[in-house]
Structure formats: C-alpha cells, structure tokens
Write a protein that holds these residues in place. Structure first.
Motif, PDB file in Angstrom:
ATOM      1  N   ASP A 196       0.815  -1.215   0.000  1.00 41.22           N
ATOM      2  CA  ASP A 196       0.000   0.000   0.000  1.00 41.22           C
ATOM      3  C   ASP A 196       0.850   1.266   0.000  1.00 41.22           C
ATOM      4  O   ASP A 196       0.345   2.363  -0.281  1.00 41.22           O
ATOM      5  CB  ASP A 196      -0.928   0.017   1.227  1.00 41.22           C
ATOM      6  CG  ASP A 196      -1.939  -1.131   1.194  1.00 41.22           C
ATOM      7  OD1 ASP A 196      -2.259  -1.583   0.079  1.00 41.22           O
ATOM      8  OD2 ASP A 196      -2.391  -1.552   2.275  1.00 41.22           O
ATOM      9  N   LEU A 197       2.142   1.133   0.364  1.00 43.43           N
ATOM     10  CA  LEU A 197       3.010   2.305   0.435  1.00 43.43           C
ATOM     11  C   LEU A 197       3.505   2.744  -0.940  1.00 43.43           C
ATOM     12  O   LEU A 197       4.136   3.798  -1.075  1.00 43.43           O
ATOM     13  CB  LEU A 197       4.226   2.003   1.337  1.00 43.43           C
ATOM     14  CG  LEU A 197       3.906   1.651   2.794  1.00 43.43           C
ATOM     15  CD1 LEU A 197       5.184   1.290   3.534  1.00 43.43           C
ATOM     16  CD2 LEU A 197       3.207   2.822   3.490  1.00 43.43           C
ATOM     17  N   LYS A 198       3.227   1.920  -1.958  1.00 53.52           N
ATOM     18  CA  LYS A 198       3.627   2.249  -3.337  1.00 53.52           C
ATOM     19  C   LYS A 198       5.140   2.483  -3.436  1.00 53.52           C
ATOM     20  O   LYS A 198       5.600   3.497  -3.982  1.00 53.52           O
ATOM     21  CB  LYS A 198       2.884   3.490  -3.847  1.00 53.52           C
ATOM     22  CG  LYS A 198       1.372   3.440  -3.703  1.00 53.52           C
ATOM     23  CD  LYS A 198       0.757   2.275  -4.483  1.00 53.52           C
ATOM     24  CE  LYS A 198      -0.765   2.268  -4.376  1.00 53.52           C
ATOM     25  NZ  LYS A 198      -1.374   1.107  -5.035  1.00 53.52           N
ATOM     26  N   ILE A 199       5.907   1.541  -2.891  1.00 50.74           N
ATOM     27  CA  ILE A 199       7.357   1.682  -2.958  1.00 50.74           C
ATOM     28  C   ILE A 199       7.936   0.610  -3.873  1.00 50.74           C
ATOM     29  O   ILE A 199       7.336  -0.449  -4.075  1.00 50.74           O
ATOM     30  CB  ILE A 199       8.007   1.569  -1.557  1.00 50.74           C
ATOM     31  CG1 ILE A 199       7.680   0.216  -0.920  1.00 50.74           C
ATOM     32  CG2 ILE A 199       7.575   2.720  -0.662  1.00 50.74           C
ATOM     33  CD1 ILE A 199       8.403  -0.039   0.387  1.00 50.74           C
ATOM     34  N   ASP A 200       9.108   0.934  -4.407  1.00 48.95           N
ATOM     35  CA  ASP A 200       9.814  -0.025  -5.268  1.00 48.95           C
ATOM     36  C   ASP A 200      10.952  -0.715  -4.522  1.00 48.95           C
ATOM     37  O   ASP A 200      11.339  -1.829  -4.864  1.00 48.95           O
ATOM     38  CB  ASP A 200      10.381   0.690  -6.498  1.00 48.95           C
ATOM     39  CG  ASP A 200       9.283   1.340  -7.327  1.00 48.95           C
ATOM     40  OD1 ASP A 200       8.293   0.649  -7.619  1.00 48.95           O
ATOM     41  OD2 ASP A 200       9.416   2.530  -7.650  1.00 48.95           O
ATOM     42  N   TYR A 201      11.476  -0.006  -3.499  1.00 49.76           N
ATOM     43  CA  TYR A 201      12.624  -0.531  -2.765  1.00 49.76           C
ATOM     44  C   TYR A 201      12.374  -0.455  -1.253  1.00 49.76           C
ATOM     45  O   TYR A 201      11.894   0.571  -0.750  1.00 49.76           O
ATOM     46  CB  TYR A 201      13.897   0.266  -3.092  1.00 49.76           C
ATOM     47  CG  TYR A 201      14.314   0.160  -4.534  1.00 49.76           C
ATOM     48  CD1 TYR A 201      15.154  -0.861  -4.963  1.00 49.76           C
ATOM     49  CD2 TYR A 201      13.857   1.097  -5.464  1.00 49.76           C
ATOM     50  CE1 TYR A 201      15.528  -0.953  -6.308  1.00 49.76           C
ATOM     51  CE2 TYR A 201      14.219   1.009  -6.798  1.00 49.76           C
ATOM     52  CZ  TYR A 201      15.062  -0.026  -7.215  1.00 49.76           C
ATOM     53  OH  TYR A 201      15.424  -0.117  -8.529  1.00 49.76           O
ATOM     54  N   LEU A 202      12.718  -1.533  -0.574  1.00 46.59           N
ATOM     55  CA  LEU A 202      12.638  -1.556   0.891  1.00 46.59           C
ATOM     56  C   LEU A 202      14.006  -1.959   1.431  1.00 46.59           C
ATOM     57  O   LEU A 202      14.534  -3.029   1.084  1.00 46.59           O
ATOM     58  CB  LEU A 202      11.575  -2.541   1.374  1.00 46.59           C
ATOM     59  CG  LEU A 202      11.477  -2.680   2.903  1.00 46.59           C
ATOM     60  CD1 LEU A 202      10.920  -1.383   3.513  1.00 46.59           C
ATOM     61  CD2 LEU A 202      10.595  -3.861   3.304  1.00 46.59           C
ATOM     62  N   ILE A 203      14.544  -1.104   2.282  1.00 43.27           N
ATOM     63  CA  ILE A 203      15.824  -1.407   2.927  1.00 43.27           C
ATOM     64  C   ILE A 203      15.526  -1.953   4.326  1.00 43.27           C
ATOM     65  O   ILE A 203      14.954  -1.243   5.161  1.00 43.27           O
ATOM     66  CB  ILE A 203      16.694  -0.148   3.038  1.00 43.27           C
ATOM     67  CG1 ILE A 203      16.940   0.443   1.651  1.00 43.27           C
ATOM     68  CG2 ILE A 203      18.023  -0.483   3.722  1.00 43.27           C
ATOM     69  CD1 ILE A 203      17.584   1.831   1.685  1.00 43.27           C
ATOM     70  N   ILE A 204      15.866  -3.206   4.559  1.00 40.32           N
ATOM     71  CA  ILE A 204      15.713  -3.787   5.903  1.00 40.32           C
ATOM     72  C   ILE A 204      17.043  -3.635   6.618  1.00 40.32           C
ATOM     73  O   ILE A 204      18.060  -4.219   6.199  1.00 40.32           O
ATOM     74  CB  ILE A 204      15.298  -5.267   5.828  1.00 40.32           C
ATOM     75  CG1 ILE A 204      13.953  -5.406   5.093  1.00 40.32           C
ATOM     76  CG2 ILE A 204      15.184  -5.870   7.231  1.00 40.32           C
ATOM     77  CD1 ILE A 204      13.450  -6.845   4.971  1.00 40.32           C
ATOM     78  N   ASP A 205      17.049  -2.831   7.648  1.00 43.74           N
ATOM     79  CA  ASP A 205      18.303  -2.490   8.335  1.00 43.74           C
ATOM     80  C   ASP A 205      18.448  -3.251   9.649  1.00 43.74           C
ATOM     81  O   ASP A 205      17.564  -3.211  10.508  1.00 43.74           O
ATOM     82  CB  ASP A 205      18.350  -0.985   8.609  1.00 43.74           C
ATOM     83  CG  ASP A 205      19.641  -0.579   9.282  1.00 43.74           C
ATOM     84  OD1 ASP A 205      20.721  -0.882   8.737  1.00 43.74           O
ATOM     85  OD2 ASP A 205      19.571   0.026  10.366  1.00 43.74           O
ATOM     86  N   PHE A 206      19.566  -3.939   9.801  1.00 41.83           N
ATOM     87  CA  PHE A 206      19.837  -4.758  10.987  1.00 41.83           C
ATOM     88  C   PHE A 206      20.767  -4.066  11.993  1.00 41.83           C
ATOM     89  O   PHE A 206      21.237  -4.707  12.932  1.00 41.83           O
ATOM     90  CB  PHE A 206      20.480  -6.089  10.560  1.00 41.83           C
ATOM     91  CG  PHE A 206      19.553  -7.025   9.847  1.00 41.83           C
ATOM     92  CD1 PHE A 206      18.893  -8.032  10.530  1.00 41.83           C
ATOM     93  CD2 PHE A 206      19.335  -6.902   8.483  1.00 41.83           C
ATOM     94  CE1 PHE A 206      18.041  -8.903   9.873  1.00 41.83           C
ATOM     95  CE2 PHE A 206      18.488  -7.766   7.813  1.00 41.83           C
ATOM     96  CZ  PHE A 206      17.834  -8.771   8.508  1.00 41.83           C
ATOM     97  N   SER A 207      21.042  -2.775  11.791  1.00 40.87           N
ATOM     98  CA  SER A 207      22.015  -2.087  12.648  1.00 40.87           C
ATOM     99  C   SER A 207      21.634  -2.138  14.129  1.00 40.87           C
ATOM    100  O   SER A 207      22.496  -2.178  15.005  1.00 40.87           O
ATOM    101  CB  SER A 207      22.162  -0.619  12.217  1.00 40.87           C
ATOM    102  OG  SER A 207      22.613  -0.541  10.885  1.00 40.87           O
ATOM    103  N   GLY A 208      20.336  -2.115  14.426  1.00 40.22           N
ATOM    104  CA  GLY A 208      19.897  -2.118  15.826  1.00 40.22           C
ATOM    105  C   GLY A 208      19.643  -3.497  16.388  1.00 40.22           C
ATOM    106  O   GLY A 208      19.096  -3.639  17.478  1.00 40.22           O
ATOM    107  N   THR A 209      20.038  -4.524  15.640  1.00 42.85           N
ATOM    108  CA  THR A 209      19.805  -5.908  16.075  1.00 42.85           C
ATOM    109  C   THR A 209      21.124  -6.550  16.479  1.00 42.85           C
ATOM    110  O   THR A 209      22.080  -6.560  15.705  1.00 42.85           O
ATOM    111  CB  THR A 209      19.171  -6.734  14.935  1.00 42.85           C
ATOM    112  OG1 THR A 209      17.957  -6.109  14.550  1.00 42.85           O
ATOM    113  CG2 THR A 209      18.889  -8.156  15.399  1.00 42.85           C
ATOM    114  N   MET A 210      21.148  -7.103  17.692  1.00 52.96           N
ATOM    115  CA  MET A 210      22.378  -7.718  18.195  1.00 52.96           C
ATOM    116  C   MET A 210      22.492  -9.187  17.821  1.00 52.96           C
ATOM    117  O   MET A 210      23.581  -9.689  17.567  1.00 52.96           O
ATOM    118  CB  MET A 210      22.446  -7.580  19.730  1.00 52.96           C
ATOM    119  CG  MET A 210      22.473  -6.143  20.218  1.00 52.96           C
ATOM    120  SD  MET A 210      23.842  -5.196  19.518  1.00 52.96           S
ATOM    121  CE  MET A 210      25.237  -6.058  20.247  1.00 52.96           C
TER     122      MET A 210
END
Length: 271
Positions: A196-210
C-alpha cells in the motif's frame, strides 16, 4: 440445621464487624501493613466474601461455588490491573485463613453448634476458600498474560516501523532482539501493509539488532522472497559479522541478496 442457619444469619448481619476484628488480629500478628485506603478496600472486599460464604450454609455448595467464582474472577483481575505481585498477596494468606477459621469456630460454638456441625461449617468454608483462591489465581494470570501480549504487540509495532525516506524507497529498521513473536508480527502485520506504500525498494536495516537465531534468520529472508514476488526490491543493511555467521549456518545463500554496510550505502546504490 436451625442452629447452622442462626450462624449464617449472624455472619451476614455482622460481616463487616467480624472482618474488622479479624483484620486487627492479623495486623497484630505482623502481617503487611496497609494504607488506610487499602485497608478499607480490603475490609469491604472481605466483607462481601464472608457474606457469600455465609449464604452458602443455606444453599447448595454448587450454587455458592458459582457465585464465589464470579467474585474471585473480578478480584483476580482487579489485582492484576494494579500490577501487584501475587506472592505479596499470598504471603499473609495462611495466617489470615487460620484466624478466619478460628473466628468462625468460635462463633459456631457460641451459637450452640455441635462439634459435628462446627466441622461441617469449617469444611464448607475451607472448600469454598480453596475454590475462590484457585479462581483468583486463574483470573489474575489470564489478565496479566493478555496484558503482556497487548504490550508486546505495541512494542513490536514501535520497534519495526516502516519509514519512507524518498519517492519509492522506505526503510524497515529492526530494533532489539528478533524472536519468533517479532517475526510473526512482521509477517502478519507489517509485510501486508508494504504494497500500500507504493514503494519499489525496501531497505531492511539490521544495525539495531544484536542477535538472531537460525530459524528466525530463515523467516527474515522469507520476507525478502515474499516482497520480491510483489515486485518490491529488498536490500539489507547493517548486518553484523555475528548475524552473517547465523545466516550462513542457516544455509541461506547470501549471494542472491543485495547487502550493504549501512542504510546510507544502500540508498547511494539506488542512485
């Protein structure tokens, strides 16, 4: 039976006074001190309880049991809402129970009950008190469990927000420990909203995951595949060395994914 009914009527008519006398005795025996407001609530609550017990002497045990269960369920939920530790509630219970039974025995004998009838009254009260305690504990735990799940759901929603950063691009920062509950939240509540966000790219960021375990890693990369089928390109950023090892051990082929050291690097790659 007539003597038992006299005891029943006496208990109903004098319930509050009896509870106040027993409460004074309990406090003299070094039970936890209550504030004036808490003490009054305690007295009124236990006055209701005594009336329910007394009424059971005239009706059937089964009907009294049902009424007490309703009362106990409400009590358990009220205690849970106040976030009181149940161990603190239970600690004075044995002493209060002993004082209560001694008082009931005294009243029964003063009304001329035989030893057999005194035992009958005490047995009825002991059974119903146990039923009440079991129902109170059950209601307490059910309310707390539901409350914890509701709070966890809110935490999951706050710790996995989708952040649009430019036209057609959004970031999903994963914050904190990623466990099965968090992954299920992502699959059931977050992923379905992404188209529904009408996006082409999604960045899944793991920086805050230990840390994540192998099973969770597989679920995370399942999300990658699901979004790919929806035409959304997924990029991974901020994967630490220990997370990389987990992914490798899970048998996931890293070469098929776009991975970057940071969100900034991932965004630059899109330019």
């Amino acid at each position: 039976m007539e003597s038992i009914l006299k005891v029943k009527n006496y208990l109903v008519d004098n319930a509050e006074k009896i509870i106040r006398d027993m409460t004074d005795t309990a406090n003299d025996n070094h039970n936890p001190k209550l504030s004036p407001e808490e003490l009054e609530q305690f007295i009124q609550k236990n006055t209701q309880f005594l009336v329910l017990l007394a009424d059971s002497l005239q009706g059937s045990r089964e009907s009294a049991e049902e009424e007490l269960k309703q009362w106990s369920k409400q009590t358990g939920e009220e205690e849970a809402k106040l976030f009181r530790r149940f161990s603190n509630i239970m600690k004075p219970y044995p002493n209060r129970r002993l004082i209560f039974l001694q008082k009931i025995s005294q009243i029964s004998m003063e009304h001329g009950l035989s030893t057999e009838d005194v035992i009958k009254v005490n047995n009825r009260f002991c059974y119903l008190m146990d039923v009440s305690m079991a129902e109170t504990i059950s209601a307490y735990e059910m309310y707390r469990d539901k409350s914890i799940k509701d709070h966890q759901r809110e935490i999951n929603a706050l710790s996995a927000p989708i952040v649009p950063i430019q036209d057609g691009v959004a970031v999903l920062p994963l914050i904190g420990a990623i466990d099965y509950t968090r992954v299920q939240h992502l699959l059931n509540y977050v992923v379905p909203t992404i188209p529904d966000l009408k996006i082409d790219y999604l960045i899944i960021d793991f920086s805050g995951t230990m840390a994540i375990d192998m099973e969770i890693a597989q679920h995370i990369f399942t999300i990658h595949n699901v979004l790919g089928l929806l035409g959304i390109h997924v990029l991974f950023s901020g994967i630490r060395p220990n997370l990389s090892m987990t992914v490798v051990k899970a048998g996931i082929d890293f070469t098929s994914f776009n991975t970057y050291g940071s969100v900034k690097m991932a965004i630059n790659s899109l330019k």
